[in-house]
Design an enzyme around this catalytic site. Structure first.
Site, short mmCIF file in Angstrom:
data_model
loop_
_atom_site.label_atom_id
_atom_site.label_comp_id
_atom_site.label_asym_id
_atom_site.label_seq_id
_atom_site.Cartn_x
_atom_site.Cartn_y
_atom_site.Cartn_z
N ASP A 204 12.09 42.95 -37.95
CA ASP A 204 12.64 43.60 -36.76
C ASP A 204 11.75 44.77 -36.38
O ASP A 204 11.62 45.74 -37.15
CB ASP A 204 14.07 44.10 -37.03
CG ASP A 204 15.12 43.03 -36.72
OD1 ASP A 204 14.72 41.88 -36.43
OD2 ASP A 204 16.32 43.34 -36.79
N ARG A 251 13.89 33.48 -32.41
CA ARG A 251 13.07 34.68 -32.51
C ARG A 251 11.73 34.39 -33.21
O ARG A 251 11.41 34.96 -34.23
CB ARG A 251 13.81 35.81 -33.25
CG ARG A 251 15.10 36.24 -32.58
CD ARG A 251 15.72 37.40 -33.31
NE ARG A 251 17.03 37.74 -32.75
CZ ARG A 251 17.85 38.66 -33.24
NH1 ARG A 251 17.49 39.35 -34.32
NH2 ARG A 251 19.01 38.90 -32.68
#
Length: 674
Positions: A204, A251
């Site tokens: 992230d 993602r």
């Protein structure tokens, strides 16, 4: 060591520049030597942007890894991690957490597996850190590396981070156990890692983090691989190249409001197929992201690349196999080459390249750059921890380093590597004679550690014996006492006692291998008791101006129970000294030690006219005939077979080979890589 003859007579010695030129000519003629690693100079980016990285990407590296980051992490001052700080090795959570959170820079090597407790906990990483796995087995289990807001200049590479997944929480809604999470960080390079089976996202990159490069990583066995953004600002600049996304769902990455997202040579395969029509996808340019995708490979991917209406996405050169859903491309996005240079691999080559080179690699290690990160060679040596047990490379930039360097016995496994095109580009030099500190104290470089390699370097002691009248004129360029020492494409420059290869004590055997190198001197300039092989090298016997005796090439002090002293093979001796004025060697018995019985063989080596017809001589009351001196198939104007020149028979020569000298009980074979 003392010598028997007075040196109080004129010497004829060419200037260093002429010597180097002559050496290069000889090397070229013999086909010896090799080139160091050339370093490209940074260029300037157009349009007043930040300085561009060198025009060499990891794609041009044979091993697919480099010492410095590329892409956006190389801009605006670059990313150096813990360079300039101490190197430490950690094997437990407490040590990792302590060094990672420290204020000062550190290069932190993770050795083996570190299991984090409590399950899913953070290891906070502060600015100016490199965290790197040792070999391909360094790993962090059940925990996250976390970069808080304001963290800058971090390198994370060659690690596996795995297994904080909570059973039943496929969407990661109840935990936030990422592999790496950063908020508002800048200058981060994430390279050659494996991320798998974590609790939320694998990686992230959030809240306006800038100047990020993510290269050669593996993202596997997970739902949410790599998310970027979570901000309404449009600031993040990120490069993603040569990553492998396999067995992931979404993602890959998701890039939200990125100013610049450059994705090239990535491989997406084995996408999780759960029938989700929307949230199973490859690359997604969300918000106002500007994304460029080049020469990637998509195999069996739903929605391989897509863009929101406000985003811009340019795709060129990629290969798609068995893809479905959205293949969006609109807008101009940006031109990556306006920011940095890079080289694209063909899309068709990407699967094989990424399968082979992504993830942790056994040969990736720690490199300390001199003087970029450490001002002197000794400072870089000092940064290596005592008891070092994995290779550390000192990459020494071209230049002259006037310093004395000591590699202590407690710092093995070092590689000293000059990065110039030629060994003469990088010189370590000092000018101490034995009069001031003894023979050992005169050495410009002393290597007491074992398992040390030096390449593409020149070692010199430029004490001018012709300009001084001292009792102790010995002046060593190099002294070694460690075992398993290698010199490749190196030069040793001096006069008396230029190169000493020794061992800690008489009955201890140390081994040294010298290849494709150059050694010059006059009196006893290759000497000591180590078992030493000099192969494919040039030995220059300097003239001291005498018509009868200009010196001695070797002065071995081999232990009587060690059958192997010096082997000089497949080499060339050169000299401008008068004919018949040089000895091949004499037996050195330090302090009159009777158990030091010299052993020297010259084989398959060219000898100049300067070599005496009777080339061996006595020393300190010890007869050369009691030593173990021999030749085998020497040739050239200085070679002959006489009663004063012992020769090996063909049968005897089979016992005096490079392998016999070096193998020992551990099978050491540094010559095999050639």
């Amino acid at each position: 060591m003392t010598h028997l003859l007075s040196k109080r007579f004129p010497r004829s010695r060419p200037g260093r520049g002429r010597v180097v030129a002559a050496v290069l000519g000889l090397v070229a003629a013999l086909g010896l030597g090799s080139l160091g690693e050339a370093q490209a100079a940074p260029g300037h980016a157009p349009h007043g942007r930040a300085q561009a990285a060198p025009a060499v990407s990891p794609s041009s590296s044979a091993g697919r890894w480099t010492e410095r980051p590329h892409g956006f992490a190389s801009l605006a001052g670059g990313t150096t991690g813990g360079a300039g700080g101490k190197v430490v090795t950690v094997t437990d959570q407490a040590s990792l957490a302590t060094y990672a959170a420290a204020e000062e820079p550190y290069v932190i090597r993770v050795k083996g597996s570190i299991s984090v407790e409590p399950f899913g906990s953070d290891i906070v990483v502060a600015s100016d850190k490199t965290i790197i796995g040792v070999g391909d087995t360094g790993e962090i289990v059940h925990g996250e590396l976390h970069l808080n807001p304001g963290t800058s200049n971090v390198i994370i590479r060659n690690l596996t981070i795995r297994d904080s997944y909570v059973e039943g929480d496929w969407d990661g809604k109840t935990t936030d156990f990422d592999a790496i999470q950063m908020d508002s960080a800048d200058h981060v390079w994430i390279d050659h890692n494996r991320f798998t089976h974590m609790g939320d996202g694998l990686l992230d990159i959030r809240k306006d983090s800038q100047y990020i490069t993510v290269s050669y990583n593996r993202f596997t066995h997970h739902n949410k691989a790599l998310g970027i953004g979570w901000t309404s600002n449009v600031r993040t600049q990120i490069t993603l190249d040569h990553n492998w996304f396999a067995g992931t769902k979404q993602r890959n990455p998701s890039a939200d409001n990125c100013a610049y997202a450059h994705l090239y040579n990535n491989y997406l395969s084995g996408q999780v197929a759960d029938g989700d029509p929307v949230w199973t996808y490859g690359n997604w340019a969300r918000g106002r992201t500007r994304m460029v995708i080049e020469n990637s490979y998509y195999d069996g991917v739903q929605h391989p690349y897509q863009a929101d209406a406000a985003a811009e996405l340019v795709q060129r050169g990629s290969i798609l196999r068995n893809t479905t859903g959205r293949h969006d491309a609109w807008g101009a996005a940006f031109e990556p080459r306006e920011f940095y240079a890079y080289r694209l691999d063909p899309a068709a080559a990407v699967p094989a390249l990424v399968k082979r080179f992504s993830g942790p690699q056994r040969r990736i290690g720690v490199t300390l750059r001199v003087p970029a990160d450490y001002p002197t060679v000794q400072a870089a040596v000092d940064a290596v921890p005592d008891g070092n047990d994995v290779p550390v490379t000192l990459a020494i930039a071209p230049g002259t380093y006037r310093e004395k360097v000591v590699v202590p016995a407690g710092k093995p496994h070092l590689v000293l590597r000059g990065t110039g095109r030629h060994r003469s580009d990088t010189v370590i030099v000092y000018d101490t004679p034995a009069e001031y500190g003894g023979s050992t104290g005169s050495a410009t470089v002393r290597i007491a550690a074992s398992d040390v390699t030096a390449r593409h370097l020149t070692f010199s002691n430029d004490f001018d014996e012709a300009a001084h009248e001292l009792k102790g004129e010995q002046a060593l360029a190099m002294k070694t006492t460690g075992d398993r020492i290698v010199f490749e494409d190196t030069a040793f420059l001096g006069n008396q006692d230029t190169l000493m290869t020794d061992s800690p004590k008489l009955t201890t055997v140390s081994r040294v291998y010298i290849r494709d190198s150059f050694i010059e001197g006059d009196v006893d300039f290759i000497y000591g008791r180590a078992t030493t092989v000099i192969e494919r090298s040039v030995i220059r016997a300097l003239s001291r101006g005498s018509t009868t005796n200009n010196g001695y090439i070797t002065a071995a002090s081999t232990w009587k129970d060690n059958p192997y002293g010096f082997l000089i093979t497949r080499s060339k001796v050169v000299s401008d000294a008068p004919a018949g004025s040089y000895h091949l060697g004499r037996p050195w018995h330090p302090g009159g030690e009777p158990d030091a019985v010299a052993q020297v063989v010259f084989r398959d080596t060219e000898l100049p006219a300067a070599v005496k017809a009777a080339p061996w001589t006595d020393m300190g009351g010890f007869s050369w005939r009691d030593a173990r001196f021999a030749e085998y198939r020497t040739f050239g104007p200085g070679a002959a077979v006489t009663a004063d020149r012992p020769q090996l028979s063909d049968a005897e020569a089979r016992s005096y080979t490079v392998a016999r000298y070096l193998n020992g009980s551990d099978g050491w074979a540094p010559y095999d890589r050639h």
